[in-house]
Design a protein around this motif. Sequence first.
Motif, PDB file in Angstrom:
ATOM      1  N   ALA A  67      10.221  32.127  45.971  1.00 27.59           N
ATOM      2  CA  ALA A  67       8.611  31.745  45.890  1.00 27.59           C
ATOM      3  C   ALA A  67       7.950  32.625  46.939  1.00 27.59           C
ATOM      4  CB  ALA A  67       8.489  30.131  45.841  1.00 27.59           C
ATOM      5  N   LEU A  68       6.712  33.065  46.551  1.00 25.57           N
ATOM      6  CA  LEU A  68       5.941  33.651  47.558  1.00 25.57           C
ATOM      7  C   LEU A  68       4.477  32.602  47.368  1.00 25.57           C
ATOM      8  CD1 LEU A  68       6.052  37.215  46.573  1.00 25.57           C
ATOM      9  CD2 LEU A  68       7.139  36.362  48.357  1.00 25.57           C
ATOM     10  N   THR A  69       3.944  32.549  48.631  1.00 28.80           N
ATOM     11  CA  THR A  69       2.704  31.886  48.765  1.00 28.80           C
ATOM     12  C   THR A  69       1.358  32.522  49.075  1.00 28.80           C
ATOM     13  OG1 THR A  69       3.423  31.320  51.051  1.00 28.80           O
ATOM     14  CG2 THR A  69       4.151  29.916  49.517  1.00 28.80           C
ATOM     15  N   ASP A  70       0.142  31.731  48.851  1.00 26.34           N
ATOM     16  CA  ASP A  70      -1.063  32.500  49.178  1.00 26.34           C
ATOM     17  C   ASP A  70      -1.183  32.443  50.852  1.00 26.34           C
ATOM     18  OD1 ASP A  70      -1.366  33.152  46.822  1.00 26.34           O
ATOM     19  OD2 ASP A  70      -2.791  31.499  46.033  1.00 26.34           O
ATOM     20  N   ALA A  71      -2.350  33.041  51.267  1.00 25.31           N
ATOM     21  CA  ALA A  71      -2.637  33.046  52.653  1.00 25.31           C
ATOM     22  C   ALA A  71      -4.151  33.314  52.628  1.00 25.31           C
ATOM     23  CB  ALA A  71      -1.723  33.850  53.613  1.00 25.31           C
ATOM     24  N   ASP A  72      -4.770  32.561  53.624  1.00 20.87           N
ATOM     25  CA  ASP A  72      -6.316  32.983  53.770  1.00 20.87           C
ATOM     26  C   ASP A  72      -6.439  34.026  54.750  1.00 20.87           C
ATOM     27  OD1 ASP A  72      -5.727  31.353  56.189  1.00 20.87           O
ATOM     28  OD2 ASP A  72      -6.858  29.738  55.551  1.00 20.87           O
ATOM     29  N   VAL A  73      -7.536  34.516  55.020  1.00 14.60           N
ATOM     30  CA  VAL A  73      -7.820  35.435  55.852  1.00 14.60           C
ATOM     31  C   VAL A  73      -7.633  35.398  57.509  1.00 14.60           C
ATOM     32  CG1 VAL A  73      -9.824  37.132  56.914  1.00 14.60           C
ATOM     33  CG2 VAL A  73      -9.570  36.632  54.459  1.00 14.60           C
TER      34      VAL A  73
ATOM     35  N   ALA B 105       0.594  36.351  58.651  1.00 17.69           N
ATOM     36  CA  ALA B 105       1.231  35.744  57.638  1.00 17.69           C
ATOM     37  C   ALA B 105       1.499  36.612  56.595  1.00 17.69           C
ATOM     38  CB  ALA B 105       0.281  34.675  57.214  1.00 17.69           C
ATOM     39  N   ASN B 106       2.343  36.400  55.546  1.00 20.87           N
ATOM     40  CA  ASN B 106       2.751  37.056  54.537  1.00 20.87           C
ATOM     41  C   ASN B 106       2.971  38.507  54.772  1.00 20.87           C
ATOM     42  OD1 ASN B 106       2.547  34.737  52.924  1.00 20.87           O
ATOM     43  ND2 ASN B 106       0.895  35.214  51.900  1.00 20.87           N
ATOM     44  N   ARG B 107       3.684  38.848  55.697  1.00 22.83           N
ATOM     45  CA  ARG B 107       4.038  40.401  56.024  1.00 22.83           C
ATOM     46  C   ARG B 107       5.311  40.712  55.175  1.00 22.83           C
ATOM     47  NH1 ARG B 107       5.348  43.088  61.285  1.00 22.83           N
ATOM     48  NH2 ARG B 107       7.026  41.347  61.462  1.00 22.83           N
ATOM     49  N   ALA B 108       5.228  41.987  54.344  1.00 20.40           N
ATOM     50  CA  ALA B 108       6.246  42.257  53.697  1.00 20.40           C
ATOM     51  C   ALA B 108       6.368  43.995  53.770  1.00 20.40           C
ATOM     52  CB  ALA B 108       5.889  41.949  52.402  1.00 20.40           C
ATOM     53  N   LEU B 109       7.836  44.203  53.784  1.00 18.92           N
ATOM     54  CA  LEU B 109       7.979  45.787  53.762  1.00 18.92           C
ATOM     55  C   LEU B 109       8.123  46.184  52.231  1.00 18.92           C
ATOM     56  CD1 LEU B 109       8.632  48.313  55.589  1.00 18.92           C
ATOM     57  CD2 LEU B 109      11.058  47.468  55.233  1.00 18.92           C
ATOM     58  N   ILE B 110       7.113  46.997  51.882  1.00 18.40           N
ATOM     59  CA  ILE B 110       7.423  47.690  50.478  1.00 18.40           C
ATOM     60  C   ILE B 110       7.709  48.954  50.823  1.00 18.40           C
ATOM     61  CG2 ILE B 110       6.262  48.283  48.362  1.00 18.40           C
ATOM     62  CD1 ILE B 110       4.451  45.803  48.611  1.00 18.40           C
ATOM     63  N   GLY B 111       9.077  49.645  50.523  1.00 18.63           N
ATOM     64  CA  GLY B 111       9.292  51.069  50.736  1.00 18.63           C
ATOM     65  C   GLY B 111       9.330  51.200  52.404  1.00 18.63           C
ATOM     66  N   SER B 112       8.424  51.881  52.682  1.00 23.36           N
ATOM     67  CA  SER B 112       8.173  52.187  54.170  1.00 23.36           C
ATOM     68  C   SER B 112       6.990  51.638  54.996  1.00 23.36           C
ATOM     69  CB  SER B 112       7.994  53.760  54.619  1.00 23.36           C
ATOM     70  OG  SER B 112       9.427  54.342  54.302  1.00 23.36           O
ATOM     71  N   GLU B 113       5.973  51.242  53.766  1.00 17.50           N
ATOM     72  CA  GLU B 113       4.758  50.535  54.400  1.00 17.50           C
ATOM     73  C   GLU B 113       5.092  49.259  54.540  1.00 17.50           C
ATOM     74  OE1 GLU B 113       0.169  50.032  52.803  1.00 17.50           O
ATOM     75  OE2 GLU B 113       1.685  50.952  51.615  1.00 17.50           O
ATOM     76  N   ILE B 114       4.196  48.620  55.653  1.00 13.49           N
ATOM     77  CA  ILE B 114       4.168  47.086  55.909  1.00 13.49           C
ATOM     78  C   ILE B 114       2.975  46.619  55.595  1.00 13.49           C
ATOM     79  CG2 ILE B 114       4.317  45.479  57.798  1.00 13.49           C
ATOM     80  CD1 ILE B 114       5.968  46.923  59.534  1.00 13.49           C
ATOM     81  N   VAL B 115       2.713  45.721  54.730  1.00 11.63           N
ATOM     82  CA  VAL B 115       1.324  45.140  54.146  1.00 11.63           C
ATOM     83  C   VAL B 115       1.521  43.615  54.426  1.00 11.63           C
ATOM     84  CG1 VAL B 115       1.394  46.843  52.311  1.00 11.63           C
ATOM     85  CG2 VAL B 115       2.482  44.661  51.878  1.00 11.63           C
TER      86      VAL B 115
ATOM     87  N   LEU C 118      10.399  40.099  52.366  1.00 12.84           N
ATOM     88  CA  LEU C 118       9.326  39.426  53.271  1.00 12.84           C
ATOM     89  C   LEU C 118       9.668  39.328  54.272  1.00 12.84           C
ATOM     90  CD1 LEU C 118       6.865  37.548  52.611  1.00 12.84           C
ATOM     91  CD2 LEU C 118       8.526  35.616  52.268  1.00 12.84           C
ATOM     92  N   LEU C 119       8.918  39.827  55.448  1.00 18.61           N
ATOM     93  CA  LEU C 119       9.501  39.747  56.894  1.00 18.61           C
ATOM     94  C   LEU C 119       9.122  38.487  57.432  1.00 18.61           C
ATOM     95  CD1 LEU C 119       7.845  43.317  57.847  1.00 18.61           C
ATOM     96  CD2 LEU C 119      10.278  42.737  56.981  1.00 18.61           C
ATOM     97  N   ASP C 120      10.095  37.375  57.602  1.00 19.25           N
ATOM     98  CA  ASP C 120       9.797  36.064  58.181  1.00 19.25           C
ATOM     99  C   ASP C 120      11.129  35.846  59.038  1.00 19.25           C
ATOM    100  OD1 ASP C 120      11.656  35.745  56.070  1.00 19.25           O
ATOM    101  OD2 ASP C 120      10.738  34.442  54.830  1.00 19.25           O
ATOM    102  N   ASP C 121      11.247  34.390  59.338  1.00 17.75           N
ATOM    103  CA  ASP C 121      12.199  34.148  60.227  1.00 17.75           C
ATOM    104  C   ASP C 121      13.676  34.096  59.411  1.00 17.75           C
ATOM    105  OD1 ASP C 121      11.951  31.893  58.475  1.00 17.75           O
ATOM    106  OD2 ASP C 121      11.749  30.514  60.261  1.00 17.75           O
ATOM    107  N   ARG C 122      13.930  34.619  58.209  1.00 17.49           N
ATOM    108  CA  ARG C 122      15.122  34.416  57.403  1.00 17.49           C
ATOM    109  C   ARG C 122      15.794  35.826  57.573  1.00 17.49           C
ATOM    110  NH1 ARG C 122      12.779  31.592  52.170  1.00 17.49           N
ATOM    111  NH2 ARG C 122      10.889  32.607  52.962  1.00 17.49           N
ATOM    112  N   LEU C 123      15.165  36.684  58.302  1.00 17.25           N
ATOM    113  CA  LEU C 123      16.022  37.992  58.561  1.00 17.25           C
ATOM    114  C   LEU C 123      16.811  37.937  59.621  1.00 17.25           C
ATOM    115  CD1 LEU C 123      12.721  40.243  58.446  1.00 17.25           C
ATOM    116  CD2 LEU C 123      14.369  39.841  56.653  1.00 17.25           C
TER     117      LEU C 123
END
Length: 733
Positions: A523-529, A537-547, A588-593
């Motif tokens: 599951a993914l969650t929302d995050a405010d500004v 919060a909610n950092r993710a690696l898509i290909g070579s870009e971090i969003v 998803l770049l979190d503490d599960r890596l």
Amino acid sequence: MATLLLTAVGTILGGPIGGAIGALAGRQIDNAIVGGRTVKGPRLKELNVQSSSYGDALPLHFGTVRTAGTVIWSTELVEHEETSGGGKGRPKVKTYTYTVSFAVALSSRPIGSIGRVWADGNLLRGSAGDLKVGGTMRVHTGHGDQAPDPLMAQAEAAGRCPAHRGVAIAVFEDLELANFGNRIPSLSFEVLADDGCTVAKVLETILPEADCSRIDQAFDGFSIDQGAAGDTITAIGAAIPLSAWVDRGTLVLAHADRPPYTLPVLAEPSATEEDGGRAPTSAGWSKRREPLPQIANCAIRYYDPARDFQPGFQRGKGRSERGELQVIDLPAAIDSDSARAFADAAALRRSHAMERITYRTAEIDPALLSAPLVEVPVARGIWRIEDWEWQKDGVLLNLAAVPALQGQTTATASTTDPGRYNAPADLAITPTLLNAFELPWDGSGDGNQTPLYVAASSSGGGWRGAALFGRKTGGAPGLVSLGPAAARRAVIGQTIGALAAGSPMVFDQINSVDIQLASTDFALTDADVPALLANAANRALIGSEIVQFGKATPLGGGRWRISSLLRGRGGTEWAIATHGAAGEPFVLLDDRLTQIADTQAGEFDEILGVGLNDTTPAAATIMGTGSALQPLNPVHGQAEVLHDGAVRLSWVRRARGAWRWLDQVEVPLNEESESWDIVLGTIETPLARWAASTSTITIPAAQLPPGGSGSATFLVRQIGRNSMSRPLAIPLP
């Protein structure tokens, strides 16, 4: 006393079998008068603990039961050493694990198979036959053609390993003990002995010459772990009343309250001249009602299959007034509805006043010898012949009323609650999935290290982790152990569509991308500004870009749509325009890596992961190699032509790990020295090249190429300790 008397009478009338029946009837009378003796037969046990003592009895199992078993053979603990790390100044780390091989005897009669296995209360083997830890399990069902286990035969001397025919055993080979404190755990097994279990089959096994076909009661399972045949009959009879008689030399057992035959009717009672006709039985019969017993209600303790065969408890409907509660231990596996029906029937039998008739008859119907239940012409209902006595003027029978129990020992509706039970999840162990990558330095720790991140995951929740290995570049032989992956599954997946280009300077409220996660329970969650900006919060690696994404919308089936994006995070704005077709990796770049911090750039070109039950290793090529030490490209480039024809170039330096842009604070260098490489043209074929030690340079007109260079562009790169940054393009004015 009654046991002795009726044993003698039964032996005279019916021989040895008659004596057994008399003893059984006498035992019931003695129990009613002076109390029951301690039964050493099958018992319901609150805690079924595995043992390994010499001389322990091996139980008989019927149907499906849960049992602990007895350890009959074991090796010593085997120590395994594994070295990880080492090389290029890194320390070697040695870890030790332990395994053991052992055999557990389960049943003294052949069984069909083994289902689940629990170790220290946790699931060790699932219903699909998969072990949750490393090791191998073999089941020997105990039939007559059973061969010795190959491991046991190899470990023991020739001729010293029996085949254990007639005994069902489970053999564990190299069972990993890390989860059990490096000891053999306390095991319990779901034994599937037969397709079904009936009381008739249980009784005919221990009394092979008896006729038990009239008993139609069924259990889910039953175990006999101690005691004689009579003790087993007593344990069953406490919940299911049984009657016994001899029919043409054969012992017959049947329901005491549900006769499967047409009841004989006693002849008319015969009067007697005893005591001048004033005796209670002078008319040939007398009826009396006994006082209410002290027992006001009954309850059943049993094994509940719906709760993984944990002991259950069901209370019957007895008298409402105060009195004793009699608890009946029935060592059988039954559902809660059947247990409640047994409790209701037992309460009706034992908590209400019993009616009795003393009946004298001058005629002896031979059918009475094989029919303990009869009808009488002087009263309604069914009556049980408790005992009889030969007298000078006939036979004196003592009759007891049988409550109307037909149908009350069979559950007809699911109306009872077995109780709450948090069963361990039986999740299949699915294959390992891997992603491996380097990330730009985040500013914490040593900026000279090149940490490698591994996202180890799986499509199912039963995955228990994996061992990681690195394969060296250049085809070097062998693998380097990198230790275990994190036990928690990383959230990974793939893009369903391509992520369109956007600006790294503002929130991207236009673009979105659909993600197919590797597991439907991710599951993914929302995050405010504030969370996005302040807490990354909610950092993710898509290909070579971090969003970073602010909104995650579930689409069903493990598909999610992420939107409200911050693009090009961590200095990856160069990758915004690199997204092509669908199928790019998502992490998803979190503490599960799993972070492997002691690697060097370029040391490995592939990471392998081997999890439990993986038939082939999972492999992942390392993405973003060198990004941890690569300087960030400069920004805000400007070119100015001076009055003498010289060109002044300036730019803003950025630094690895410095992401906050604090006011009134100089951006840290985070390199050994500030050094820049400036070229005019292309990197491969430059028209001219200059070097600088500050973020500005003035190029004399004489060093510029003559006019007509067209649209040539200045490319500025920072020189780091290991590599150069990506270039900043400054057009020639």
